[in-house]
Scaffold this motif. Structure first.
Motif, PDB file in Angstrom:
ATOM      1  N   UNK A 297       0.819  -1.214   0.000  1.00 18.94           N
ATOM      2  CA  UNK A 297       0.000   0.000   0.000  1.00 18.94           C
ATOM      3  C   UNK A 297       0.847   1.256   0.000  1.00 18.94           C
ATOM      4  N   UNK A 298       1.922   1.243   0.776  1.00 19.91           N
ATOM      5  CA  UNK A 298       2.816   2.401   0.839  1.00 19.91           C
ATOM      6  C   UNK A 298       3.554   2.567  -0.491  1.00 19.91           C
ATOM      7  N   UNK A 299       4.035   1.458  -1.040  1.00 20.94           N
ATOM      8  CA  UNK A 299       4.757   1.500  -2.327  1.00 20.94           C
ATOM      9  C   UNK A 299       3.867   2.073  -3.426  1.00 20.94           C
ATOM     10  N   UNK A 300       2.630   1.636  -3.455  1.00 26.19           N
ATOM     11  CA  UNK A 300       1.684   2.107  -4.466  1.00 26.19           C
ATOM     12  C   UNK A 300       1.501   3.620  -4.373  1.00 26.19           C
ATOM     13  N   UNK A 301       1.404   4.139  -3.167  1.00 27.10           N
ATOM     14  CA  UNK A 301       1.199   5.581  -2.985  1.00 27.10           C
ATOM     15  C   UNK A 301       2.431   6.382  -3.416  1.00 27.10           C
ATOM     16  N   UNK A 302       3.618   5.857  -3.124  1.00 29.72           N
ATOM     17  CA  UNK A 302       4.837   6.559  -3.533  1.00 29.72           C
ATOM     18  C   UNK A 302       4.962   6.594  -5.060  1.00 29.72           C
ATOM     19  N   UNK A 303       4.658   5.473  -5.701  1.00 23.95           N
ATOM     20  CA  UNK A 303       4.746   5.424  -7.159  1.00 23.95           C
ATOM     21  C   UNK A 303       3.692   6.322  -7.808  1.00 23.95           C
ATOM     22  N   UNK A 304       2.510   6.397  -7.208  1.00 24.77           N
ATOM     23  CA  UNK A 304       1.465   7.286  -7.729  1.00 24.77           C
ATOM     24  C   UNK A 304       1.900   8.749  -7.601  1.00 24.77           C
ATOM     25  N   UNK A 305       2.542   9.091  -6.485  1.00 25.88           N
ATOM     26  CA  UNK A 305       3.024  10.459  -6.296  1.00 25.88           C
ATOM     27  C   UNK A 305       4.049  10.814  -7.372  1.00 25.88           C
ATOM     28  N   UNK A 306       4.967   9.889  -7.656  1.00 26.67           N
ATOM     29  CA  UNK A 306       5.970  10.111  -8.700  1.00 26.67           C
ATOM     30  C   UNK A 306       5.304  10.347 -10.052  1.00 26.67           C
ATOM     31  N   UNK A 307       4.356   9.501 -10.395  1.00 26.33           N
ATOM     32  CA  UNK A 307       3.673   9.589 -11.683  1.00 26.33           C
ATOM     33  C   UNK A 307       2.903  10.900 -11.801  1.00 26.33           C
ATOM     34  N   UNK A 308       2.199  11.282 -10.748  1.00 24.89           N
ATOM     35  CA  UNK A 308       1.387  12.497 -10.806  1.00 24.89           C
ATOM     36  C   UNK A 308       2.251  13.750 -10.876  1.00 24.89           C
ATOM     37  N   UNK A 309       3.350  13.765 -10.139  1.00 28.21           N
ATOM     38  CA  UNK A 309       4.199  14.961 -10.112  1.00 28.21           C
ATOM     39  C   UNK A 309       5.004  15.127 -11.389  1.00 28.21           C
ATOM     40  N   UNK A 310       5.593  14.032 -11.845  1.00 24.69           N
ATOM     41  CA  UNK A 310       6.559  14.140 -12.953  1.00 24.69           C
ATOM     42  C   UNK A 310       6.008  13.655 -14.293  1.00 24.69           C
ATOM     43  N   UNK A 311       4.892  12.926 -14.252  1.00 25.83           N
ATOM     44  CA  UNK A 311       4.375  12.329 -15.485  1.00 25.83           C
ATOM     45  C   UNK A 311       5.145  11.106 -15.912  1.00 25.83           C
TER      46      UNK A 311
END
Length: 314
Positions: A297-311
Protein backbone atom coordinates in the motif's frame (compact mmCIF):
# COMPACT_ATOMS: atom_id res chain seq x y z
CA UNK A 1 11.17 -2.50 -10.72
CA UNK A 2 12.53 -4.48 -7.80
CA UNK A 3 10.60 -6.90 -5.61
CA UNK A 4 13.10 -6.76 -2.75
CA UNK A 5 13.95 -3.77 -0.61
CA UNK A 6 17.49 -2.43 -0.19
CA UNK A 7 17.78 -2.00 3.57
CA UNK A 8 21.55 -1.46 3.78
CA UNK A 9 23.81 -0.26 0.96
CA UNK A 10 26.96 -2.05 2.24
CA UNK A 11 29.56 -0.38 0.00
CA UNK A 12 32.53 -2.14 1.59
CA UNK A 13 35.27 -0.12 -0.13
CA UNK A 14 33.79 3.26 0.79
CA UNK A 15 33.84 4.92 4.19
CA UNK A 16 30.37 5.19 5.71
CA UNK A 17 30.05 8.57 7.43
CA UNK A 18 26.49 8.29 8.68
CA UNK A 19 23.40 6.15 8.41
CA UNK A 20 20.16 8.06 8.70
CA UNK A 21 16.55 6.98 8.70
CA UNK A 22 16.71 6.53 4.92
CA UNK A 23 20.07 7.69 3.56
CA UNK A 24 23.53 6.22 3.88
CA UNK A 25 26.19 8.89 3.43
CA UNK A 26 29.69 7.96 2.28
CA UNK A 27 32.96 9.84 1.89
CA UNK A 28 34.51 9.97 -1.57
CA UNK A 29 38.05 10.49 -2.84
CA UNK A 30 37.08 14.15 -3.34
CA UNK A 31 36.97 15.75 0.15
CA UNK A 32 34.43 18.33 -1.04
CA UNK A 33 31.91 15.73 -2.25
CA UNK A 34 29.73 13.14 -0.53
CA UNK A 35 27.76 10.16 -1.79
CA UNK A 36 24.08 10.09 -0.77
CA UNK A 37 22.48 6.64 -1.15
CA UNK A 38 18.70 6.46 -0.73
CA UNK A 39 17.87 3.05 0.74
CA UNK A 40 14.39 1.54 0.83
CA UNK A 41 14.16 1.97 4.60
CA UNK A 42 11.10 3.79 5.87
CA UNK A 43 10.46 5.52 9.17
CA UNK A 44 7.39 6.85 10.91
CA UNK A 45 7.24 8.79 14.17
CA UNK A 46 11.07 8.91 13.93
CA UNK A 47 11.25 5.10 14.16
CA UNK A 48 12.75 2.96 11.38
CA UNK A 49 10.72 -0.10 10.41
CA UNK A 50 12.62 -3.38 10.17
CA UNK A 51 11.47 -4.13 6.63
CA UNK A 52 11.51 -1.64 3.77
CA UNK A 53 9.50 -0.62 0.72
CA UNK A 54 10.99 -1.87 -2.58
CA UNK A 55 12.10 0.95 -4.95
CA UNK A 56 11.27 3.66 -2.41
CA UNK A 57 14.81 5.06 -2.54
CA UNK A 58 14.61 5.33 -6.32
CA UNK A 59 11.28 7.19 -6.08
CA UNK A 60 12.72 9.63 -3.53
CA UNK A 61 15.77 10.25 -5.70
CA UNK A 62 13.79 10.83 -8.89
CA UNK A 63 11.34 13.20 -7.21
CA UNK A 64 14.17 15.15 -5.54
CA UNK A 65 16.01 15.54 -8.84
CA UNK A 66 12.80 16.76 -10.46
CA UNK A 67 12.29 19.45 -7.82
CA UNK A 68 15.98 20.44 -7.64
CA UNK A 69 15.82 21.33 -11.32
CA UNK A 70 12.40 22.98 -11.19
CA UNK A 71 13.29 25.21 -8.21
CA UNK A 72 16.98 25.92 -8.89
CA UNK A 73 16.16 29.54 -9.78
CA UNK A 74 15.15 30.09 -6.13
CA UNK A 75 18.19 28.60 -4.40
CA UNK A 76 21.20 26.48 -5.41
CA UNK A 77 21.31 22.90 -4.13
CA UNK A 78 23.95 20.42 -3.04
CA UNK A 79 23.31 18.23 -6.11
CA UNK A 80 26.24 17.50 -8.45
CA UNK A 81 25.26 14.41 -10.48
CA UNK A 82 23.11 11.29 -10.38
CA UNK A 83 25.03 9.61 -13.21
CA UNK A 84 27.16 6.88 -11.64
CA UNK A 85 29.48 6.91 -14.66
CA UNK A 86 30.43 10.51 -13.80
CA UNK A 87 31.20 9.71 -10.17
CA UNK A 88 34.63 8.92 -8.67
CA UNK A 89 36.16 5.59 -9.68
CA UNK A 90 35.61 3.99 -6.27
CA UNK A 91 31.86 4.60 -6.65
CA UNK A 92 31.45 3.30 -10.19
CA UNK A 93 32.21 -0.30 -9.20
CA UNK A 94 28.92 -0.35 -7.28
CA UNK A 95 26.84 0.86 -10.22
CA UNK A 96 24.48 -2.12 -10.15
CA UNK A 97 23.49 -1.40 -6.53
CA UNK A 98 23.46 2.39 -6.82
CA UNK A 99 21.78 3.05 -10.17
CA UNK A 100 18.73 5.26 -9.68
CA UNK A 101 19.14 5.78 -5.95
CA UNK A 102 22.35 7.76 -5.56
CA UNK A 103 23.46 11.39 -5.76
CA UNK A 104 26.91 12.91 -5.63
CA UNK A 105 26.54 16.09 -3.59
CA UNK A 106 28.54 19.00 -2.23
CA UNK A 107 29.64 18.71 1.36
CA UNK A 108 27.87 21.42 3.36
CA UNK A 109 27.64 22.65 6.93
CA UNK A 110 24.09 21.50 7.72
CA UNK A 111 21.88 23.98 9.57
CA UNK A 112 20.46 22.21 12.66
CA UNK A 113 16.80 22.92 11.87
CA UNK A 114 14.06 21.25 9.92
CA UNK A 115 12.40 24.06 7.99
CA UNK A 116 8.76 22.93 7.92
CA UNK A 117 6.23 24.94 5.93
CA UNK A 118 2.52 24.32 6.47
CA UNK A 119 -0.14 25.46 4.02
CA UNK A 120 -2.92 23.46 5.65
CA UNK A 121 -3.63 22.59 9.27
CA UNK A 122 -3.08 18.89 9.84
CA UNK A 123 -0.88 16.44 11.72
CA UNK A 124 0.93 17.74 14.80
CA UNK A 125 -0.12 21.29 13.86
CA UNK A 126 -3.79 20.32 14.13
CA UNK A 127 -3.17 18.52 17.45
CA UNK A 128 -1.57 21.66 18.91
CA UNK A 129 -4.26 23.98 17.50
CA UNK A 130 -7.06 21.98 19.14
CA UNK A 131 -5.40 22.43 22.54
CA UNK A 132 -4.06 25.99 22.37
CA UNK A 133 -5.26 27.72 19.21
CA UNK A 134 -1.64 27.92 18.05
CA UNK A 135 0.76 26.07 15.74
CA UNK A 136 4.39 26.08 16.90
CA UNK A 137 3.31 28.85 19.26
CA UNK A 138 1.93 30.98 16.41
CA UNK A 139 -1.66 32.15 17.17
CA UNK A 140 -4.19 31.24 14.47
CA UNK A 141 -7.78 32.36 13.85
CA UNK A 142 -10.50 30.62 15.84
CA UNK A 143 -12.79 28.08 14.23
CA UNK A 144 -10.40 26.35 11.85
CA UNK A 145 -11.26 22.75 10.99
CA UNK A 146 -8.90 19.86 10.37
CA UNK A 147 -7.14 20.03 6.96
CA UNK A 148 -8.35 23.58 6.30
CA UNK A 149 -6.14 25.79 4.15
CA UNK A 150 -4.35 28.39 6.25
CA UNK A 151 -4.73 32.10 5.43
CA UNK A 152 -1.01 32.11 4.54
CA UNK A 153 1.63 29.35 4.60
CA UNK A 154 3.46 29.21 7.93
CA UNK A 155 7.14 28.65 8.66
CA UNK A 156 7.04 26.19 11.56
CA UNK A 157 10.54 24.84 12.31
CA UNK A 158 11.54 21.86 14.38
CA UNK A 159 14.77 20.66 15.89
CA UNK A 160 16.81 18.01 14.06
CA UNK A 161 16.84 15.04 16.43
CA UNK A 162 19.57 12.45 16.63
CA UNK A 163 18.55 9.04 15.29
CA UNK A 164 16.23 7.33 17.77
CA UNK A 165 15.17 10.66 19.26
CA UNK A 166 12.11 12.70 18.34
CA UNK A 167 12.11 16.04 16.53
CA UNK A 168 10.66 18.86 18.61
CA UNK A 169 8.35 21.50 17.18
CA UNK A 170 9.62 24.96 18.08
CA UNK A 171 8.59 28.55 17.44
CA UNK A 172 10.31 30.70 14.80
CA UNK A 173 11.68 32.78 17.70
CA UNK A 174 13.27 29.70 19.26
CA UNK A 175 14.73 28.77 15.86
CA UNK A 176 16.27 32.24 15.57
CA UNK A 177 17.87 31.82 18.98
CA UNK A 178 19.45 28.54 17.83
CA UNK A 179 20.93 29.59 14.47
CA UNK A 180 20.86 33.38 14.68
CA UNK A 181 18.16 35.83 13.61
CA UNK A 182 19.71 36.79 10.26
CA UNK A 183 20.24 33.22 9.06
CA UNK A 184 16.83 32.15 10.35
CA UNK A 185 15.16 34.97 8.40
CA UNK A 186 16.93 33.79 5.22
CA UNK A 187 15.86 30.19 5.81
CA UNK A 188 12.26 31.24 6.45
CA UNK A 189 12.08 33.42 3.33
CA UNK A 190 13.51 30.73 1.04
CA UNK A 191 11.45 27.90 2.60
CA UNK A 192 8.22 29.85 2.09
CA UNK A 193 9.17 30.71 -1.49
CA UNK A 194 10.00 27.07 -2.28
CA UNK A 195 6.76 25.86 -0.74
CA UNK A 196 4.55 28.37 -2.55
CA UNK A 197 6.03 27.64 -5.96
CA UNK A 198 5.96 23.87 -5.41
CA UNK A 199 2.37 23.97 -4.10
CA UNK A 200 1.21 25.98 -7.11
CA UNK A 201 2.82 23.49 -9.49
CA UNK A 202 1.54 20.43 -7.58
CA UNK A 203 -2.00 21.76 -7.89
CA UNK A 204 -1.67 21.77 -11.68
CA UNK A 205 -0.87 18.04 -11.36
CA UNK A 206 -3.92 17.30 -9.21
CA UNK A 207 -2.08 17.33 -5.89
CA UNK A 208 -2.37 19.51 -2.80
CA UNK A 209 0.95 20.04 -1.03
CA UNK A 210 -0.34 20.33 2.53
CA UNK A 211 3.06 20.73 4.18
CA UNK A 212 6.69 19.91 3.62
CA UNK A 213 10.10 19.92 5.26
CA UNK A 214 13.28 21.42 3.85
CA UNK A 215 16.85 21.19 5.08
CA UNK A 216 19.52 23.75 4.35
CA UNK A 217 23.27 24.00 4.56
CA UNK A 218 26.09 26.47 4.12
CA UNK A 219 28.97 26.23 1.64
CA UNK A 220 31.77 28.68 0.85
CA UNK A 221 30.44 31.45 -1.38
CA UNK A 222 31.47 31.39 -5.04
CA UNK A 223 32.71 34.95 -4.56
CA UNK A 224 35.17 33.68 -1.99
CA UNK A 225 33.65 35.82 0.75
CA UNK A 226 31.49 34.33 3.45
CA UNK A 227 29.07 31.44 3.07
CA UNK A 228 26.16 30.70 0.75
CA UNK A 229 22.85 29.11 1.71
CA UNK A 230 21.94 25.98 -0.29
CA UNK A 231 19.19 23.36 -0.24
CA UNK A 232 20.42 19.96 0.97
CA UNK A 233 19.10 16.46 1.65
CA UNK A 234 15.96 15.69 -0.41
CA UNK A 235 13.19 17.93 -1.71
CA UNK A 236 9.41 17.60 -1.67
CA UNK A 237 9.25 13.81 -1.61
CA UNK A 238 6.49 11.73 0.02
CA UNK A 239 8.95 11.15 2.89
CA UNK A 240 9.22 14.85 3.68
CA UNK A 241 5.88 16.15 2.40
CA UNK A 242 2.17 15.57 2.75
CA UNK A 243 0.46 15.29 -0.65
CA UNK A 244 -3.34 15.00 -0.96
CA UNK A 245 -5.36 14.24 -4.11
CA UNK A 246 -7.00 17.58 -4.93
CA UNK A 247 -10.10 15.94 -6.39
CA UNK A 248 -10.87 14.27 -3.05
CA UNK A 249 -10.09 17.21 -0.77
CA UNK A 250 -12.75 17.71 1.90
CA UNK A 251 -11.79 19.97 4.84
CA UNK A 252 -13.13 18.93 8.24
CA UNK A 253 -11.25 15.66 8.68
CA UNK A 254 -8.19 13.69 7.64
CA UNK A 255 -7.43 13.34 3.93
CA UNK A 256 -6.30 10.45 1.74
CA UNK A 257 -2.64 11.00 1.01
CA UNK A 258 0.39 9.98 -1.06
CA UNK A 259 2.85 9.89 1.82
CA UNK A 260 3.65 7.99 4.99
CA UNK A 261 0.23 8.58 6.57
CA UNK A 262 -0.87 5.11 5.45
CA UNK A 263 2.00 3.63 7.47
CA UNK A 264 1.41 5.97 10.43
CA UNK A 265 -2.26 4.97 10.56
CA UNK A 266 -1.33 1.28 10.52
CA UNK A 267 1.24 1.75 13.30
CA UNK A 268 -1.30 3.56 15.45
CA UNK A 269 -3.92 0.83 14.93
CA UNK A 270 -1.30 -1.80 15.72
CA UNK A 271 -0.59 -0.20 19.10
CA UNK A 272 2.42 2.04 18.48
CA UNK A 273 2.97 5.00 20.73
CA UNK A 274 6.04 6.92 21.81
CA UNK A 275 7.95 4.82 24.31
CA UNK A 276 7.20 1.62 22.39
CA UNK A 277 9.74 2.20 19.63
CA UNK A 278 11.19 -1.30 19.84
CA UNK A 279 7.97 -3.18 19.14
CA UNK A 280 4.51 -3.96 20.40
CA UNK A 281 4.11 -4.61 24.11
CA UNK A 282 5.41 -8.04 24.92
CA UNK A 283 7.83 -7.91 21.98
CA UNK A 284 10.23 -5.25 23.21
CA UNK A 285 13.50 -5.26 21.33
CA UNK A 286 12.19 -6.83 18.13
CA UNK A 287 11.24 -3.59 16.43
CA UNK A 288 8.27 -2.99 14.17
CA UNK A 289 7.71 -5.01 11.00
CA UNK A 290 5.16 -3.88 8.42
CA UNK A 291 2.54 -6.31 7.18
CA UNK A 292 3.00 -7.10 3.50
CA UNK A 293 -0.24 -5.26 2.71
CA UNK A 294 1.22 -2.12 4.32
CA UNK A 295 4.43 -2.46 2.30
CA UNK A 296 2.45 -2.75 -0.94
CA UNK A 297 0.00 0.00 0.00
CA UNK A 298 2.82 2.40 0.84
CA UNK A 299 4.76 1.50 -2.33
CA UNK A 300 1.68 2.11 -4.47
CA UNK A 301 1.20 5.58 -2.99
CA UNK A 302 4.84 6.56 -3.53
CA UNK A 303 4.75 5.42 -7.16
CA UNK A 304 1.46 7.29 -7.73
CA UNK A 305 3.02 10.46 -6.30
CA UNK A 306 5.97 10.11 -8.70
CA UNK A 307 3.67 9.59 -11.68
CA UNK A 308 1.39 12.50 -10.81
CA UNK A 309 4.20 14.96 -10.11
CA UNK A 310 6.56 14.14 -12.95
CA UNK A 311 4.37 12.33 -15.48
CA UNK A 312 6.88 9.47 -15.35
CA UNK A 313 7.34 6.15 -13.58
CA UNK A 314 10.57 4.45 -12.58
Amino acid sequence: MSTTALIDSNLADLRLLSKGKVRDIYATSDPSLLLFVASDRISAYDVILRNGVPDKGKVLTKISLFWFEKLEHIIPTHFVTADVDQMPEEVRKYKEVLEGRVMLVKKAKVIPLEAIVRGYITGSGWSEYKKTGTVHGIPLPEGLVESQKLPEPLFTPSTKAEQGEHDENISPEKAASIIGAELCAKVEKVALQLYKEAADYALTRGLILADTKFEFGLVPSSSGEGEELILVDEALTPDSSRYWPAAEYRPGGSQPSFDKQYLRDWLTKTGFRKGLENGPEGKAGEGWVMDESVVEGTRKRYLEALQMLTGEGL
